[in-house]
Design a protein around this motif. Structure first.
Motif, PDB file in Angstrom:
ATOM      1  N   LYS A 197     -40.216  -8.280 -10.828  1.00 36.54           N
ATOM      2  CA  LYS A 197     -41.068  -7.200 -10.332  1.00 36.54           C
ATOM      3  C   LYS A 197     -40.347  -5.856 -10.334  1.00 36.54           C
ATOM      4  CE  LYS A 197     -43.567 -10.393  -7.292  1.00 36.54           C
ATOM      5  NZ  LYS A 197     -43.964 -10.694  -5.880  1.00 36.54           N
ATOM      6  N   THR A 198     -39.161  -5.814 -10.939  1.00 39.63           N
ATOM      7  CA  THR A 198     -38.371  -4.578 -10.978  1.00 39.63           C
ATOM      8  C   THR A 198     -38.154  -4.142 -12.418  1.00 39.63           C
ATOM      9  OG1 THR A 198     -36.189  -5.636 -11.147  1.00 39.63           O
ATOM     10  CG2 THR A 198     -37.171  -5.460  -8.938  1.00 39.63           C
ATOM     11  N   GLY A 199     -37.524  -2.999 -12.572  1.00 44.13           N
ATOM     12  CA  GLY A 199     -37.202  -2.505 -13.911  1.00 44.13           C
ATOM     13  C   GLY A 199     -35.913  -3.094 -14.438  1.00 44.13           C
ATOM     14  N   ARG A 200     -35.249  -3.908 -13.655  1.00 41.61           N
ATOM     15  CA  ARG A 200     -33.977  -4.531 -14.080  1.00 41.61           C
ATOM     16  C   ARG A 200     -34.150  -6.045 -14.087  1.00 41.61           C
ATOM     17  NH1 ARG A 200     -29.590  -2.033 -16.121  1.00 41.61           N
ATOM     18  NH2 ARG A 200     -28.130  -3.087 -14.702  1.00 41.61           N
ATOM     19  N   ARG A 201     -35.001  -6.501 -14.953  1.00 38.77           N
ATOM     20  CA  ARG A 201     -35.268  -7.934 -15.009  1.00 38.77           C
ATOM     21  C   ARG A 201     -34.019  -8.721 -15.389  1.00 38.77           C
ATOM     22  NH1 ARG A 201     -41.052  -8.849 -18.081  1.00 38.77           N
ATOM     23  NH2 ARG A 201     -42.351  -7.560 -16.690  1.00 38.77           N
ATOM     24  N   ILE A 202     -33.981  -9.917 -14.814  1.00 38.69           N
ATOM     25  CA  ILE A 202     -32.902 -10.850 -15.127  1.00 38.69           C
ATOM     26  C   ILE A 202     -33.543 -12.153 -15.585  1.00 38.69           C
ATOM     27  CG2 ILE A 202     -30.865 -12.061 -14.234  1.00 38.69           C
ATOM     28  CD1 ILE A 202     -30.835 -10.015 -11.925  1.00 38.69           C
ATOM     29  N   THR A 203     -32.956 -12.762 -16.598  1.00 44.40           N
ATOM     30  CA  THR A 203     -33.383 -14.087 -17.039  1.00 44.40           C
ATOM     31  C   THR A 203     -32.141 -14.933 -17.229  1.00 44.40           C
ATOM     32  OG1 THR A 203     -33.260 -13.743 -19.425  1.00 44.40           O
ATOM     33  CG2 THR A 203     -35.278 -13.002 -18.313  1.00 44.40           C
ATOM     34  N   GLN A 204     -32.362 -16.189 -17.562  1.00 48.07           N
ATOM     35  CA  GLN A 204     -31.207 -17.053 -17.842  1.00 48.07           C
ATOM     36  C   GLN A 204     -30.458 -16.598 -19.090  1.00 48.07           C
ATOM     37  OE1 GLN A 204     -32.260 -21.015 -19.574  1.00 48.07           O
ATOM     38  NE2 GLN A 204     -34.361 -20.442 -19.018  1.00 48.07           N
ATOM     39  N   ASN A 205     -31.091 -15.753 -19.900  1.00 48.00           N
ATOM     40  CA  ASN A 205     -30.460 -15.302 -21.148  1.00 48.00           C
ATOM     41  C   ASN A 205     -29.751 -13.959 -20.995  1.00 48.00           C
ATOM     42  OD1 ASN A 205     -31.477 -17.559 -22.623  1.00 48.00           O
ATOM     43  ND2 ASN A 205     -33.491 -16.554 -22.657  1.00 48.00           N
ATOM     44  N   THR A 206     -29.774 -13.381 -19.796  1.00 45.06           N
ATOM     45  CA  THR A 206     -29.129 -12.083 -19.580  1.00 45.06           C
ATOM     46  C   THR A 206     -27.608 -12.229 -19.639  1.00 45.06           C
ATOM     47  OG1 THR A 206     -30.957 -11.394 -18.142  1.00 45.06           O
ATOM     48  CG2 THR A 206     -28.875 -10.151 -17.982  1.00 45.06           C
ATOM     49  N   ALA A 207     -26.971 -11.389 -20.421  1.00 44.59           N
ATOM     50  CA  ALA A 207     -25.504 -11.427 -20.543  1.00 44.59           C
ATOM     51  C   ALA A 207     -24.879 -10.927 -19.239  1.00 44.59           C
ATOM     52  CB  ALA A 207     -25.049 -10.571 -21.711  1.00 44.59           C
ATOM     53  N   ILE A 208     -23.790 -11.545 -18.842  1.00 44.07           N
ATOM     54  CA  ILE A 208     -23.167 -11.188 -17.566  1.00 44.07           C
ATOM     55  C   ILE A 208     -22.313  -9.926 -17.672  1.00 44.07           C
ATOM     56  CG2 ILE A 208     -23.186 -13.594 -16.819  1.00 44.07           C
ATOM     57  CD1 ILE A 208     -20.149 -13.649 -17.304  1.00 44.07           C
ATOM     58  N   SER A 209     -22.248  -9.333 -18.872  1.00 42.59           N
ATOM     59  CA  SER A 209     -21.523  -8.068 -19.019  1.00 42.59           C
ATOM     60  C   SER A 209     -22.186  -6.962 -18.205  1.00 42.59           C
ATOM     61  CB  SER A 209     -21.442  -7.660 -20.493  1.00 42.59           C
ATOM     62  OG  SER A 209     -22.740  -7.601 -21.059  1.00 42.59           O
ATOM     63  N   ARG A 210     -23.455  -7.159 -17.842  1.00 40.58           N
ATOM     64  CA  ARG A 210     -24.147  -6.185 -16.990  1.00 40.58           C
ATOM     65  C   ARG A 210     -23.395  -6.013 -15.663  1.00 40.58           C
ATOM     66  NH1 ARG A 210     -30.451  -6.860 -15.136  1.00 40.58           N
ATOM     67  NH2 ARG A 210     -30.722  -6.846 -17.421  1.00 40.58           N
ATOM     68  N   TRP A 211     -22.802  -7.077 -15.191  1.00 39.04           N
ATOM     69  CA  TRP A 211     -22.100  -7.009 -13.896  1.00 39.04           C
ATOM     70  C   TRP A 211     -20.585  -7.092 -14.048  1.00 39.04           C
ATOM     71  CZ3 TRP A 211     -26.128 -10.495 -14.925  1.00 39.04           C
ATOM     72  CH2 TRP A 211     -27.384 -10.099 -14.418  1.00 39.04           C
ATOM     73  N   TYR A 212     -20.139  -7.609 -15.199  1.00 37.75           N
ATOM     74  CA  TYR A 212     -18.695  -7.772 -15.415  1.00 37.75           C
ATOM     75  C   TYR A 212     -18.286  -7.128 -16.744  1.00 37.75           C
ATOM     76  CZ  TYR A 212     -19.230 -11.267 -11.742  1.00 37.75           C
ATOM     77  OH  TYR A 212     -19.517 -11.908 -10.562  1.00 37.75           O
ATOM     78  N   PRO A 213     -18.378  -5.808 -16.819  1.00 38.33           N
ATOM     79  CA  PRO A 213     -18.041  -5.130 -18.090  1.00 38.33           C
ATOM     80  C   PRO A 213     -16.575  -5.299 -18.470  1.00 38.33           C
ATOM     81  CG  PRO A 213     -18.309  -3.533 -16.312  1.00 38.33           C
ATOM     82  CD  PRO A 213     -18.787  -4.845 -15.779  1.00 38.33           C
ATOM     83  N   GLY A 214     -15.717  -5.552 -17.506  1.00 36.36           N
ATOM     84  CA  GLY A 214     -14.294  -5.715 -17.804  1.00 36.36           C
ATOM     85  C   GLY A 214     -13.885  -7.126 -18.114  1.00 36.36           C
ATOM     86  N   LEU A 215     -14.829  -8.056 -18.129  1.00 35.34           N
ATOM     87  CA  LEU A 215     -14.508  -9.450 -18.410  1.00 35.34           C
ATOM     88  C   LEU A 215     -14.564  -9.704 -19.913  1.00 35.34           C
ATOM     89  CD1 LEU A 215     -14.034 -12.368 -17.321  1.00 35.34           C
ATOM     90  CD2 LEU A 215     -16.528 -12.645 -17.333  1.00 35.34           C
ATOM     91  N   LYS A 216     -13.481 -10.213 -20.466  1.00 37.87           N
ATOM     92  CA  LYS A 216     -13.431 -10.488 -21.907  1.00 37.87           C
ATOM     93  C   LYS A 216     -14.466 -11.537 -22.280  1.00 37.87           C
ATOM     94  CE  LYS A 216      -8.475  -9.515 -22.249  1.00 37.87           C
ATOM     95  NZ  LYS A 216      -7.128 -10.079 -22.558  1.00 37.87           N
TER      96      LYS A 216
END
Length: 575
Positions: free
Chosen positions: A313-332
């Motif tokens: 219901k938001t503009g920042r939808r999350i699904t099981q296919n969302t890459a976790i780089s959204r929250w962990y940009p420094g994670l290789k």
């Protein structure tokens, strides 16, 4: 009212009166005749045989029968004052008499008197306790007033149950026989409460401020303190008690076991052995909580599905296919790891230090940051199934980031409160009234290599195994995954059928097998001897939740669980 203290006092009373009855009547002594302390001391000091005095006439009044209870005055209990025989005359015959000391009064506390007479102006009581008898000067006594003053009983009609916590064979809780005479009450132990579960209560009485029920169970009957009972039928029975204990002993396991057999409407929760051997705290105590270990991952997974659903219901939808780089940009490699990969343990993360005890307790953010640092150091392998705590530590970080609240706040608001869990806490929030189970190994005998929960380690594995719970609370959680209190059926299907699920069947914190009809999970902790095993059907109608605080291997725990389940079902083989 301190019930056990009163019991202790009553036991002392019973020991003093020997085999006598508990009184035909217990009353305060009322007398208007007294003798001065000085006069008596003069009459009875210095000699074991003392003449009645030098008065012109020494008469004894006709003695009369009484039925009183008296108590030696506390100030005289350690004195040399004595009980007396009458010599040189017969009491009651108006003859001159002498008194002969027999033994010290401090050997007795409560005296039950059957005769009373006057010698000059002195009043004496005759008593008999067992083989002991004699006359005692009234000045050495005081009225005996028991502390257990009983109110009038009134008729009731209700069913009460012994609380499950008191069903252990070592319970000291008792049913009592009361002797209530003239508003005084004496207690006499009858039998242990743990011999019965269900009682019919027919009378209710107040003793001081405590309420007692007159109960019957079969041929047994007596008074029981209402605090040992409940009007709600206990949720447990003992239909597999023997089998559970035999199997746990076979594999040298100690802990708490809950078996559910919905087809027969049976549930059985049994504590086996000690939660803390040194303190002799049993596993069947209701205030014992256990390290949830990896069973917590299903809670983290279900919260992640809630977050995913809410994000639609938001503009920042999350699904099981969302890459976790959204929250962990420094994670290789974060661009190639999805939320689904974390939920199914298929991210490729193979951190071998995810359960190394840190040098200090960590905050939630510190635990997440250190997980990222370890993964960057060890690298990420190919995206196949590799079970690792880091996957769920990263999920805990995502939940924090999306909600703006701590993982603990999310657990309380999303899991604990909606389900009404009373014994589930994060590692650092367990109330002092609860006992954290200590873990042991069996090495030729039980309770070896005892280990207390390590708070440093628990702070390290946020979302992956750092909470405490009980078998009953965890069963309630499992029901909440489908009944709408946490997830609905659609959400549960999403949780347990993530697209990246491998052949292992792991999805959302549990292994889902047998075409989705059986879910299972095992949990343990490094440097501990914890062994938790859950096997349940899809609808939670049948299965087992076993929390072992003494175990030597996962195979022993799983095999024990399977053998217990096989007593009523052959459909479980999720080992």
């Amino acid at each position: 009212m301190n019930f056990m203290k009163n019991i202790s006092m009553t036991s002392k009373l019973v020991s003093h009166i020997g085999r006598m009855s508990l009184l035909a009547g217990v009353v305060a002594i009322v007398t208007t005749v007294a003798i001065g302390q000085t006069t008596f001391q003069e009459k009875h000091s210095g000699s074991t045989v003392v003449q009645a005095a030098t008065l012109p006439v020494h008469l004894t009044s006709k003695y009369r029968t009484v039925n009183d209870a008296v108590q030696i005055k506390p100030t005289y209990r350690n004195s040399t004052h004595k009980a007396y025989d009458v010599i040189n005359g017969v009491a009651g015959n108006n003859q001159r008499i002498s008194l002969k000391g027999k033994y010290r009064l401090n050997k007795l506390n409560i005296l039950y008197v059957d005769q009373r007479m006057n010698i000059d102006k002195g009043v004496y009581y005759h008593f008999k306790i067992g083989k002991k008898s004699g006359w005692i000067w009234r000045g050495y006594t005081q009225p005996y007033t028991p502390k257990y003053v009983a109110g009038k009983s009134k008729k009731i009609n209700k069913t009460v149950y012994v609380q499950p916590a008191y069903r252990a064979a070592t319970s000291k809780k008792k049913v009592f026989g009361f002797k209530v005479v003239r508003h005084h009450t004496n207690f006499k132990t009858k039998y242990k409460l743990n011999k019965f579960t269900k009682f019919k209560a027919t009378k209710k009485m107040k003793v001081k401020n405590a309420v007692y029920y007159y109960v019957t169970s079969g041929t047994k009957k007596g008074w029981v303190w209402h605090g040992y009972t409940t009007t709600k039928k206990p949720l447990v029975n003992t239909y597999l008690a023997t089998e559970i204990k035999q199997t746990m002993n076979k594999y040298h396991l100690r802990g708490k076991v809950l078996v559910v057999n919905g087809k027969q409407s049976n549930r059985d929760a049994e504590g086996v052995g000690y939660a803390n051997y040194g303190r002799r705290i049993l596993n069947n105590k209701s205030n014992v909580v256990y390290q949830g270990a990896s069973l917590q991952k299903a809670m983290t997974g279900s919260m992640m599905v809630q977050v995913i659903t809410e994000s639609q219901k938001t503009g920042r939808r999350i699904t099981q296919n969302t890459a976790i780089s959204r929250w962990y940009p420094g994670l290789k490699g974060a661009n190639n790891i999805t939320v689904g990969n974390l939920l199914t343990q298929t991210s490729g993360i193979t951190d071998h230090n995810s359960e190394v005890v840190p040098s200090q307790k960590l905050s939630e953010q510190q635990a997440i940051d250190q997980a990222v640092a370890r993964i960057n150091q060890s690298g990420v392998s190919e995206k196949s199934y590799h079970y690792n705590n880091d996957n769920y530590i990263l999920l805990a970080g995502i939940i924090r980031a999306v909600t703006g609240q701590s993982y603990e706040q999310n657990l309380n608001q999303r899991i604990i409160k909606p389900l009404g869990l009373k014994h589930t806490y994060m590692w650092n929030s367990v109330s002092s009234k609860y006992v954290k189970a200590r873990s042991y190994k069996y090495i030729n005998k039980n309770y070896q290599h005892g280990v207390n929960p390590n708070d440093k380690l628990l702070s390290y594995i946020i979302g992956a195994g750092n909470m405490y719970t009980t078998v009953n609370d965890y069963e309630t959680f499992e029901h909440g995954l489908k009944n709408g209190k946490i997830l609905n059926s659609s959400d549960y299907h999403y949780l347990t059928n993530i697209n990246s699920k491998s052949g292992s069947g792991y999805s959302g914190g549990m292994y889902v097998r047998h075409n989705g009809n059986v879910k299972a999970v095992y949990g343990t902790l490094a440097k501990n001897h914890v062994g938790n095993w859950v096997q349940l059907t899809k609808n939670n109608g049948q299965g087992i939740i076993l929390f072992a605080n003494q175990s030597n291997s996962a195979d022993d725990v799983k095999q024990a669980g399977y053998e217990i389940l096989s007593r009523f079902s052959n459909q479980f083989d999720a080992r």
